[in-house]
Enzyme design. Structure first.
Site, mmCIF file in Angstrom:
data_model
loop_
_atom_site.group_PDB
_atom_site.id
_atom_site.type_symbol
_atom_site.label_atom_id
_atom_site.label_comp_id
_atom_site.label_asym_id
_atom_site.label_seq_id
_atom_site.Cartn_x
_atom_site.Cartn_y
_atom_site.Cartn_z
ATOM 1 N N HIS A 231 0.792 -1.235 0.000
ATOM 2 C CA HIS A 231 0.000 0.000 0.000
ATOM 3 C C HIS A 231 0.821 1.280 0.000
ATOM 4 O O HIS A 231 0.286 2.354 -0.196
ATOM 5 C CB HIS A 231 -0.954 0.024 1.204
ATOM 6 C CG HIS A 231 -0.264 0.393 2.482
ATOM 7 N ND1 HIS A 231 0.486 -0.493 3.199
ATOM 8 C CD2 HIS A 231 -0.193 1.572 3.149
ATOM 9 C CE1 HIS A 231 0.980 0.111 4.266
ATOM 10 N NE2 HIS A 231 0.600 1.366 4.266
HETATM 11 C C1 UD1 Z 1 -1.940 6.105 5.208
HETATM 12 C C2 UD1 Z 1 -0.661 6.585 5.885
HETATM 13 C C3 UD1 Z 1 0.335 5.442 5.976
HETATM 14 C C4 UD1 Z 1 -0.292 4.211 6.632
HETATM 15 C C5 UD1 Z 1 -1.579 3.852 5.898
HETATM 16 C C6 UD1 Z 1 -2.268 2.685 6.554
HETATM 17 C C7 UD1 Z 1 -0.106 8.960 5.472
HETATM 18 C C8 UD1 Z 1 0.787 9.880 4.764
HETATM 19 N N1 UD1 Z 1 -0.007 7.645 5.137
HETATM 20 O O1 UD1 Z 1 -1.600 5.735 3.886
HETATM 21 O O2 UD1 Z 1 1.434 5.854 6.768
HETATM 22 O O3 UD1 Z 1 0.618 3.138 6.562
HETATM 23 O O4 UD1 Z 1 -2.452 5.000 5.904
HETATM 24 O O5 UD1 Z 1 -3.231 2.110 5.728
HETATM 25 O O6 UD1 Z 1 -0.887 9.367 6.301
HETATM 26 N N2 UD1 Z 1 -8.634 5.547 0.051
HETATM 27 C C9 UD1 Z 1 -9.879 5.003 -0.149
HETATM 28 N N3 UD1 Z 1 -10.637 4.722 0.956
HETATM 29 C C10 UD1 Z 1 -10.233 4.977 2.222
HETATM 30 C C11 UD1 Z 1 -8.958 5.547 2.408
HETATM 31 C C12 UD1 Z 1 -8.181 5.820 1.311
HETATM 32 O O7 UD1 Z 1 -10.288 4.766 -1.266
HETATM 33 O O8 UD1 Z 1 -10.973 4.693 3.173
HETATM 34 C C13 UD1 Z 1 -7.768 5.794 -1.131
HETATM 35 C C14 UD1 Z 1 -7.871 7.210 -1.649
HETATM 36 O O9 UD1 Z 1 -7.789 7.166 -3.023
HETATM 37 C C15 UD1 Z 1 -6.618 7.872 -1.111
HETATM 38 C C16 UD1 Z 1 -5.632 6.716 -1.074
HETATM 39 O O10 UD1 Z 1 -6.417 5.563 -0.781
HETATM 40 O O11 UD1 Z 1 -6.206 8.929 -1.881
HETATM 41 C C17 UD1 Z 1 -4.564 6.869 -0.034
HETATM 42 O O12 UD1 Z 1 -5.138 7.077 1.252
HETATM 43 P P1 UD1 Z 1 -4.332 7.952 2.366
HETATM 44 O O13 UD1 Z 1 -5.076 7.944 3.631
HETATM 45 O O14 UD1 Z 1 -3.967 9.275 1.784
HETATM 46 O O15 UD1 Z 1 -2.983 7.180 2.533
HETATM 47 P P2 UD1 Z 1 -2.697 5.632 2.750
HETATM 48 O O16 UD1 Z 1 -2.007 5.132 1.552
HETATM 49 O O17 UD1 Z 1 -3.885 4.874 3.223
#
Ligand code: UD1
Length: 378
Positions: A231
């Site tokens: 991820h």
């Molecule tokens: C975040 C944390 C990372 C952690 C991870 C755990 C930061 C910078 N990164 O990364 O350290 O290891 O969480 O999982 O805070 N999205 C969805 N549904 C959701 C959440 C996210 O579709 O419920 C998608 C969205 O397109 C989003 C992307 O996932 O843009 C990334 O989500 P984000 O929370 O920005 O970062 P993670 O990769 O989950």
């Protein structure tokens, strides 16, 4: 004393569980706590499933920040937390790990001179291009209580100029702080309390009854499959890098069953690219924590870029291959349970050791006692 805890992303829900158990155990008229969920993670499988299956308290505040560019997401968390802190006036704000929720919530508290307690302080990958590394360093340096999970974390903070308490040894459970100067951002307290994820895994594994049913759900038998999770932005935002990782996994799991719960970020690149896994790789929706632990415990090996899973693999004694160029959890590598993928030759596990570098599973108990007993504030 009013405690405010802030969570927002998947691993933080798990880290909050042992703390909640401890806070409930010691709750009194003198001490209350409230929970903020920033909404960084919002899909059912990324958020609510953890609250449902772990029995976490309904958040008192839900900030609904959602996804977005890092600055925007962190900014929204900061401004929305600030409003709540102004209303609630907590005596301490507890933040977890290294996400944008961690930094946003810590910054908002720091601007109001509210002491921040950072759970999982002191970790470093030594790559400041990583958003998590930026979040960790900045959060540590505006915290008053730095709860480290290991000696390595303690040593990292020492190098950055922090004074270390009790030589960085695991804090005794009945510690007292008589005649101590007030602890605040100018006089932070750095302590080794052990790893709160170890508390979580111990408590959850105790209550898992039917491993077979879980394995049936994913069509696998014990010790006859691999588990994969990917991820991290550095692996999913660059197609060349993603293709390299997939090729690596295909090569090392050829002909074998693989279970791969796919994070939404990773789902996007799987869908939009022509990179393909071999036909025995089963892609699933993201899964809850209990199922994940059962799969991890029964897998032959795990391939992951998650920080939490590297340690969880270590605790359930499943060899781990880390899909990154560095790791914050160096002890798992030193003790033979983990290897960086570029160093992986096809097998590992020859020199596995039984040492326990992450405490004794009572980190939450220590943290709550310390918060209760130290003179916190200006
Ligand atoms: C975040 C944390 C990372 C952690 C991870 C755990 C930061 C910078 N990164 O990364 O350290 O290891 O969480 O999982 O805070 N999205 C969805 N549904 C959701 C959440 C996210 O579709 O419920 C998608 C969205 O397109 C989003 C992307 O996932 O843009 C990334 O989500 P984000 O929370 O920005 O970062 P993670 O990769 O989950």
């Amino acid at each position: 004393m009013k405690i405010m805890a802030v969570v927002g992303a998947r691993p933080q829900f798990i880290k909050f569980l042992p703390l909640q158990e401890q806070l409930l155990r010691t709750a009194s008229q003198k001490m209350s706590y409230k929970l903020i969920h920033t909404g960084q993670h919002y899909d059912y499988e990324m958020s609510k499933i953890f609250f449902d299956e772990l029995g976490l308290k309904e958040p008192d505040y839900f900030l609904e920040v959602g996804s977005g560019p890092h600055g925007e997401q962190t900014g929204k968390i900061l401004t929305r937390c600030e409003k709540i802190y102004l209303k609630e006036r907590p005596d301490v704000v507890i933040v977890f790990g290294d996400t944008n929720s961690t930094l946003g919530a810590a910054l908002a508290a720091s601007k109001l001179n509210i002491p921040v307690a950072h759970v999982e302080a002191g970790l470093r990958s030594f790559d400041k291009y990583m958003p998590e590394e930026q979040n960790r360093i900045l959060t540590d340096h505006i915290s008053s209580l730095l709860f480290c999970p290991s000696q390595t974390a303690i040593q990292n903070l020492k190098r950055e100029g922090f004074s270390i308490h009790l030589g960085g040894e695991l804090v005794p459970l009945n510690i007292h702080f008589e005649n101590m100067m007030p602890v605040n951002v100018n006089n932070p307290l750095v302590l080794n309390v052990g790893d709160i994820m170890y508390d979580a895994i111990v408590s959850i594994l105790k209550n898992i009854r039917d491993e077979e049913t879980v394995l049936e759900k994913y069509h696998v038998l014990p010790n006859s499959f691999y588990l994969v999770t990917i991820h991290r932005a550095e692996n999913t935002d660059d197609i060349k890098r993603f293709a390299e990782i997939v090729d690596f996994i295909n090569t090392h799991t050829e002909g074998e069953n693989v279970v791969f719960p796919v994070h939404p970020r990773t789902a996007k690149i799987v869908k939009s690219s022509d990179v393909r896994f071999h036909h025995k790789v089963r892609l699933t929706e993201p899964i809850g924590y209990k199922d994940l632990l059962v799969l991890l415990k029964n897998a032959k090996m795990v391939f992951t870029d998650s920080g939490g899973i590297q340690k969880e693999a270590f605790w359930v004694k499943t060899p781990c291959v880390t899909l990154r160029d560095e790791t914050e959890w160096v002890e798992t590598v030193e003790l033979g349970w983990n290897v960086l993928f570029r160093d992986f030759s096809g097998s590992h596990g020859e020199k596995m050791s039984d040492r326990h570098p992450y405490g004794d599973g009572r980190a939450a108990e220590r943290m709550v006692e310390i918060i209760k007993r130290v003179p916190l504030g200006q």
